[in-house]
Motif scaffolding. Sequence first.
Motif, mmCIF file in Angstrom:
data_model
loop_
_atom_site.group_PDB
_atom_site.id
_atom_site.type_symbol
_atom_site.label_atom_id
_atom_site.label_comp_id
_atom_site.label_asym_id
_atom_site.label_seq_id
_atom_site.Cartn_x
_atom_site.Cartn_y
_atom_site.Cartn_z
ATOM 1 N N ALA A 55 90.810 18.165 118.010
ATOM 2 C CA ALA A 55 91.553 18.915 119.027
ATOM 3 C C ALA A 55 91.422 20.409 118.758
ATOM 4 N N ILE A 56 91.551 21.204 119.803
ATOM 5 C CA ILE A 56 91.519 22.657 119.644
ATOM 6 C C ILE A 56 92.883 23.136 119.151
ATOM 7 N N VAL A 57 92.869 23.857 118.052
ATOM 8 C CA VAL A 57 94.103 24.416 117.500
ATOM 9 C C VAL A 57 94.249 25.827 118.069
ATOM 10 N N ASN A 58 95.142 25.990 119.000
ATOM 11 C CA ASN A 58 95.228 27.221 119.778
ATOM 12 C C ASN A 58 95.677 28.436 118.991
ATOM 13 N N ARG A 59 96.467 28.233 117.952
ATOM 14 C CA ARG A 59 96.969 29.360 117.176
ATOM 15 C C ARG A 59 97.345 28.865 115.783
ATOM 16 N N TYR A 75 88.781 27.141 109.810
ATOM 17 C CA TYR A 75 87.833 27.291 110.916
ATOM 18 C C TYR A 75 86.417 27.491 110.370
ATOM 19 N N ARG A 76 86.276 28.343 109.356
ATOM 20 C CA ARG A 76 84.962 28.587 108.752
ATOM 21 C C ARG A 76 84.405 27.317 108.108
ATOM 22 N N PHE A 77 85.278 26.491 107.527
ATOM 23 C CA PHE A 77 84.834 25.266 106.882
ATOM 24 C C PHE A 77 84.505 24.159 107.886
ATOM 25 N N GLY A 78 84.836 24.392 109.162
ATOM 26 C CA GLY A 78 84.538 23.397 110.185
ATOM 27 C C GLY A 78 85.593 22.321 110.338
ATOM 28 N N ALA A 92 88.768 26.256 117.383
ATOM 29 C CA ALA A 92 89.647 27.306 117.905
ATOM 30 C C ALA A 92 89.268 27.625 119.342
ATOM 31 N N PRO A 93 90.215 28.122 120.140
ATOM 32 C CA PRO A 93 89.884 28.544 121.509
ATOM 33 C C PRO A 93 88.930 29.729 121.483
ATOM 34 N N GLU A 125 86.229 34.672 119.155
ATOM 35 C CA GLU A 125 85.695 36.022 119.298
ATOM 36 C C GLU A 125 86.292 36.964 118.271
ATOM 37 N N LYS A 126 87.578 36.806 117.996
ATOM 38 C CA LYS A 126 88.232 37.687 117.034
ATOM 39 C C LYS A 126 87.846 37.335 115.601
#
Length: 352
Positions: free
Chosen positions: A132-136, A154-157, A161-162, A167-168
Motif C-alpha cells: 500500500a502507499i504510505v501517504n505520510r 522508502y530507500r530500502f524498498g 510513497a505518493p 519528489e521531495k
Amino acid sequence: MFLDYWEAYIAHHKRIDHRSSVNGYLPYAKGVYKPEDLSANAERIKVFRDRQRAVKELLSELSEDRLWNAIVVFQRYLFHTASGLTFTYQLKKGRNGENNRELIVDRRGESKSIVWSSVLLTFEKAVELRGAIVNRPEDLGEIRDVSYIYPMLYRFGIIEAPEEMEEKMVGKRTKEMIDTTGIGKRLITQERIRKLAKNFREAIEYALKNGVFQDDVVMRNFPCGCCGDVTELLGIYLSEHGIKDLWYVCGEYSSDIEGTKNGVGSWISHAWLSVGRPSLSDSLIVDITGDQFKDNADLGNCDIPVYVGKQDAFHRRFEVEMEDTRKLKKIWDDTSNATISLIKMYNEIIRR
C-alpha cells in the motif's frame, strides 16, 4: 583577460595530474585508472555493492537482522525527509568500538539520536502495510522520529510513497534560480539554463567536427569518456553567463556481480553539474554527456544529449557520496598546466 576559475578545481588537480575524466571519471567498466586512487575507489565500490546486497537480502527476508544489516551499511548515506530536508546518520559506538543500536542523525550540523526500538516499531508497521502507499510518515504510527525513519524504509524498498513525497525525497524540480551579477538581480529560468547547455554542447560538436580535438585523447571521443572535463568546461560557460551556485557531482554505478562473467560486475562513474547544492531538494541537474550510455541497458539506455531537470531515473542509478561533490568557486588567476590546458580548450570551443 584571464578567465575566472574555481577553488575546488585547483585543489582537485593538486592531488592528480590533468584529465580528471581519464583518471577518475571515465564511464568504463574497469574504472580504476590511477594506482594511488585504487584503495579509495575500491572502498567506494565495496560500499555501493554492500548497500545493494543489503537491500536485496532485506527484501527477500523482512527480518530484524536483515534490517540491521541495511542500517549498518547505509551510514553516511544522504537521505531526504518527506519535506525535503537532508540528513545522514551514523551508529553510536560502544566502549569496545562495536556499533550500538542507536542512530546519531546529523541534520544541518545538529545531531540527535534515534533509538532502535523506534526504528523496529516503524519497520514492523511498514511490513504490515506492504504493497500500500504510505501517504505520510505519521501513517506508520505515532512513533518518535518517524519522519527520519520513513525515508530510510522508502530507500530500502519497504514502503511506497505518493508522487509528491517521492519528489521531495529524491529532489524537487527547480523552477527559478537567482542571479546576482553586477547588472542586478534577475530570475534565471530552467529553460534559459537548458538553452545555454544546448548551445555549449552544439559548440563542442562543431569543434569536434572541425578537428579541434583530433589530438586530444579525451575530447576526441565526445560525449564518451569525457564527462569530467566537459562538466568543468560547462561550469565555466554557465558561470560566464551568470549562473551561480554550481556544483561538480560524480556518481558511481556498480552492477550486481552475481551471474556476471567470472563473477566480475561492471563499475561505471559519471559526472554532471548541479545548480544548487546537490543535497538540497531544489537543486537542478545539468548533464550534456548522459547519452554516452545510450547502448547501456543497465543504465536505461539514456539517449538524452542535454538534460536539465530534477533527479531522474537515470541519475538516480548513480550512488553519490558527499565527498564526491564540490562547489565550483571563482578565485584567482591560476597558472598550473592543468588549468591553462582546460581554459585553452574552453577558448577553442567558444570561438567556433
